[in-house]
Every structure is written in structure tokens, then in C-alpha cells.
Design a protein around this motif. Structure first.
Motif, PDB file in Angstrom:
ATOM      1  N   PHE A 193     -42.604  55.576 -22.701  1.00 14.74           N
ATOM      2  CA  PHE A 193     -43.544  55.108 -23.035  1.00 14.74           C
ATOM      3  C   PHE A 193     -43.871  53.368 -22.124  1.00 14.74           C
ATOM      4  CE2 PHE A 193     -42.702  57.191 -26.818  1.00 14.74           C
ATOM      5  CZ  PHE A 193     -44.010  57.594 -27.066  1.00 14.74           C
ATOM      6  N   ALA A 194     -43.381  53.287 -21.357  1.00  8.65           N
ATOM      7  CA  ALA A 194     -43.217  51.993 -20.311  1.00  8.65           C
ATOM      8  C   ALA A 194     -44.389  52.375 -19.203  1.00  8.65           C
ATOM      9  CB  ALA A 194     -42.275  51.420 -19.832  1.00  8.65           C
ATOM     10  N   VAL A 195     -44.368  53.583 -18.864  1.00  6.88           N
ATOM     11  CA  VAL A 195     -44.566  54.080 -17.595  1.00  6.88           C
ATOM     12  C   VAL A 195     -45.902  54.871 -18.307  1.00  6.88           C
ATOM     13  CG1 VAL A 195     -42.894  53.934 -16.373  1.00  6.88           C
ATOM     14  CG2 VAL A 195     -43.198  56.035 -17.508  1.00  6.88           C
ATOM     15  N   SER A 196     -46.232  54.806 -19.006  1.00  6.24           N
ATOM     16  CA  SER A 196     -47.169  55.845 -19.497  1.00  6.24           C
ATOM     17  C   SER A 196     -48.691  55.314 -19.219  1.00  6.24           C
ATOM     18  CB  SER A 196     -47.340  56.454 -21.387  1.00  6.24           C
ATOM     19  OG  SER A 196     -47.100  56.177 -21.823  1.00  6.24           O
ATOM     20  N   PRO A 197     -49.689  56.209 -19.197  1.00  4.14           N
ATOM     21  CA  PRO A 197     -51.370  56.112 -19.277  1.00  4.14           C
ATOM     22  C   PRO A 197     -51.203  54.527 -20.423  1.00  4.14           C
ATOM     23  CG  PRO A 197     -51.480  57.958 -18.662  1.00  4.14           C
ATOM     24  CD  PRO A 197     -49.639  57.223 -19.245  1.00  4.14           C
ATOM     25  N   ALA A 198     -50.750  55.079 -21.361  1.00  2.00           N
ATOM     26  CA  ALA A 198     -51.110  54.267 -23.393  1.00  2.00           C
ATOM     27  C   ALA A 198     -50.173  53.102 -23.010  1.00  2.00           C
ATOM     28  CB  ALA A 198     -50.589  55.142 -24.469  1.00  2.00           C
ATOM     29  N   GLY A 199     -49.198  52.894 -21.914  1.00  2.00           N
ATOM     30  CA  GLY A 199     -48.413  51.783 -22.011  1.00  2.00           C
ATOM     31  C   GLY A 199     -48.714  50.676 -21.063  1.00  2.00           C
ATOM     32  N   ALA A 200     -49.672  51.170 -19.845  1.00  2.00           N
ATOM     33  CA  ALA A 200     -50.498  50.191 -19.278  1.00  2.00           C
ATOM     34  C   ALA A 200     -51.681  49.715 -19.519  1.00  2.00           C
ATOM     35  CB  ALA A 200     -50.742  51.465 -17.792  1.00  2.00           C
ATOM     36  N   LEU A 201     -52.115  50.477 -20.601  1.00  2.00           N
ATOM     37  CA  LEU A 201     -53.331  49.846 -22.197  1.00  2.00           C
ATOM     38  C   LEU A 201     -52.869  48.935 -22.742  1.00  2.00           C
ATOM     39  CD1 LEU A 201     -55.466  53.256 -22.514  1.00  2.00           C
ATOM     40  CD2 LEU A 201     -55.915  51.651 -20.551  1.00  2.00           C
ATOM     41  N   GLY A 202     -51.483  48.513 -22.659  1.00  2.00           N
ATOM     42  CA  GLY A 202     -51.159  47.260 -23.568  1.00  2.00           C
ATOM     43  C   GLY A 202     -50.276  47.835 -25.137  1.00  2.00           C
ATOM     44  N   LEU A 203     -50.592  48.818 -25.306  1.00  2.00           N
ATOM     45  CA  LEU A 203     -50.213  48.943 -26.536  1.00  2.00           C
ATOM     46  C   LEU A 203     -48.844  48.635 -27.112  1.00  2.00           C
ATOM     47  CD1 LEU A 203     -52.544  52.384 -26.641  1.00  2.00           C
ATOM     48  CD2 LEU A 203     -53.387  50.081 -27.292  1.00  2.00           C
ATOM     49  N   THR A 204     -48.503  48.875 -28.315  1.00  6.47           N
ATOM     50  CA  THR A 204     -47.435  48.414 -29.089  1.00  6.47           C
ATOM     51  C   THR A 204     -46.941  50.111 -28.604  1.00  6.47           C
ATOM     52  OG1 THR A 204     -47.296  48.709 -31.318  1.00  6.47           O
ATOM     53  CG2 THR A 204     -47.848  46.300 -30.389  1.00  6.47           C
ATOM     54  N   GLU A 205     -45.761  50.188 -29.094  1.00  2.00           N
ATOM     55  CA  GLU A 205     -44.550  51.638 -28.999  1.00  2.00           C
ATOM     56  C   GLU A 205     -45.659  52.309 -29.881  1.00  2.00           C
ATOM     57  OE1 GLU A 205     -40.122  53.196 -29.224  1.00  2.00           O
ATOM     58  OE2 GLU A 205     -40.976  51.548 -28.964  1.00  2.00           O
ATOM     59  N   ARG A 206     -45.413  51.772 -31.436  1.00  3.25           N
ATOM     60  CA  ARG A 206     -45.991  52.686 -32.540  1.00  3.25           C
ATOM     61  C   ARG A 206     -47.361  53.033 -32.238  1.00  3.25           C
ATOM     62  NH1 ARG A 206     -43.270  55.169 -36.251  1.00  3.25           N
ATOM     63  NH2 ARG A 206     -42.713  53.975 -37.270  1.00  3.25           N
ATOM     64  N   GLU A 207     -48.751  51.569 -31.585  1.00  8.58           N
ATOM     65  CA  GLU A 207     -49.292  52.131 -31.364  1.00  8.58           C
ATOM     66  C   GLU A 207     -49.606  53.144 -30.222  1.00  8.58           C
ATOM     67  OE1 GLU A 207     -51.954  47.881 -31.985  1.00  8.58           O
ATOM     68  OE2 GLU A 207     -50.833  49.253 -30.079  1.00  8.58           O
ATOM     69  N   ARG A 208     -48.855  53.618 -28.979  1.00  7.70           N
ATOM     70  CA  ARG A 208     -48.772  54.696 -28.510  1.00  7.70           C
ATOM     71  C   ARG A 208     -48.157  56.214 -29.324  1.00  7.70           C
ATOM     72  NH1 ARG A 208     -44.842  51.588 -24.594  1.00  7.70           N
ATOM     73  NH2 ARG A 208     -45.686  49.625 -25.298  1.00  7.70           N
ATOM     74  N   ALA A 209     -47.466  55.609 -29.971  1.00  9.68           N
ATOM     75  CA  ALA A 209     -47.017  57.047 -30.929  1.00  9.68           C
ATOM     76  C   ALA A 209     -47.783  57.386 -31.365  1.00  9.68           C
ATOM     77  CB  ALA A 209     -45.943  56.877 -31.835  1.00  9.68           C
ATOM     78  N   VAL A 210     -48.804  56.382 -32.122  1.00  8.90           N
ATOM     79  CA  VAL A 210     -50.471  57.159 -32.522  1.00  8.90           C
ATOM     80  C   VAL A 210     -51.037  57.751 -32.493  1.00  8.90           C
ATOM     81  CG1 VAL A 210     -52.418  56.094 -34.389  1.00  8.90           C
ATOM     82  CG2 VAL A 210     -49.517  55.295 -35.044  1.00  8.90           C
ATOM     83  N   LEU A 211     -51.418  57.165 -30.922  1.00  6.53           N
ATOM     84  CA  LEU A 211     -52.612  57.248 -30.156  1.00  6.53           C
ATOM     85  C   LEU A 211     -51.708  59.315 -29.727  1.00  6.53           C
ATOM     86  CD1 LEU A 211     -55.117  57.724 -28.684  1.00  6.53           C
ATOM     87  CD2 LEU A 211     -53.532  55.664 -26.710  1.00  6.53           C
ATOM     88  N   GLU A 212     -51.011  59.228 -29.171  1.00  7.25           N
ATOM     89  CA  GLU A 212     -50.175  60.408 -28.443  1.00  7.25           C
ATOM     90  C   GLU A 212     -50.723  61.440 -29.828  1.00  7.25           C
ATOM     91  OE1 GLU A 212     -46.285  62.226 -28.612  1.00  7.25           O
ATOM     92  OE2 GLU A 212     -46.351  61.189 -27.131  1.00  7.25           O
ATOM     93  N   GLN A 213     -50.539  60.720 -31.074  1.00 10.73           N
ATOM     94  CA  GLN A 213     -50.823  61.540 -32.163  1.00 10.73           C
ATOM     95  C   GLN A 213     -52.151  62.308 -32.620  1.00 10.73           C
ATOM     96  OE1 GLN A 213     -48.580  64.384 -33.909  1.00 10.73           O
ATOM     97  NE2 GLN A 213     -46.500  62.577 -32.385  1.00 10.73           N
ATOM     98  N   MET A 214     -52.795  61.021 -32.090  1.00  8.81           N
ATOM     99  CA  MET A 214     -54.225  61.549 -32.640  1.00  8.81           C
ATOM    100  C   MET A 214     -54.634  62.314 -31.471  1.00  8.81           C
ATOM    101  SD  MET A 214     -57.417  58.618 -32.787  1.00  8.81           S
ATOM    102  CE  MET A 214     -56.913  58.603 -30.302  1.00  8.81           C
TER     103      MET A 214
END
Length: 85
Positions: free
Chosen positions: A14-35
Motif C-alpha cells: 500500500f505504501a507504493v499505491s496511489p492511495a498510499g500517496a494520498l496520505g491515507l492510513t493502512e485501514r483507510e486504504r483497505a476500506v477505499l480499495e473495497q469501496m
């Protein structure tokens, strides 16, 4: 983009994903991915083993960090970030 490693030197994908670059926490990234894959709040909660209320709290935080007001805008922002990452 900086590649971060977790315990035992395992790369945090996730650190190299677009969501990681947006300053989201690991859990927020997981939620966003599912959404982004079309899951509903109850489905996301079940998959991540968190309550629907917690999913809603994460979404509120995600929307604030991305400066968007709904799911479609959040996914669009993630898509744009991916195009420029």
C-alpha cells in the motif's frame, strides 16, 4: 514514491499505491480499495471484520483527506492519483 517495509522487511504494497500517496492510513486504504470494487458498507465491514459504524467513520476520514463529498468522487480521485503515480 518511497517503498516502505514492515516487520521482517516485507514490502508494504500500500505504501507504493496511489492511495498510499494520498496520505491515507493502512485501514483507510483497505476500506477505499473495497469501496472502489463496489462493496457496500456492510460488505466492507464483514470483509475487514469491523462494524458498519467503523466503516462509516473511515469513509468520513477518507472523504476529508481527499477533499471529496461522496464515494464516486473518492474513486475518481484515487484513479487520478494512480494515473500520475
Amino acid at each position: 514514491v518511497t517503498i516502505q517495509t514492515g516487520a521482517a522487511g516485507i514490502v508494504d504494497e500500500f505504501a507504493v499505491s496511489p492511495a498510499g500517496a494520498l496520505g491515507l492510513t493502512e485501514r483507510e486504504r483497505a476500506v477505499l480499495e473495497q469501496m472502489a470494487s463496489g462493496k457496500t458498507n456492510p460488505e466492507i465491514g464483514c470483509i475487514l471484520r469491523i462494524s458498519e459504524f467503523t466503516v462509516k467513520n473511515h469513509l468520513k476520514s477518507i472523504f476529508g483527506k481527499l477533499d471529496v463529498s461522496n464515494r464516486a468522487q473518492a474513486v475518481a480521485r484515487l484513479t487520478r492519483a494512480g494515473a500520475y503515480a
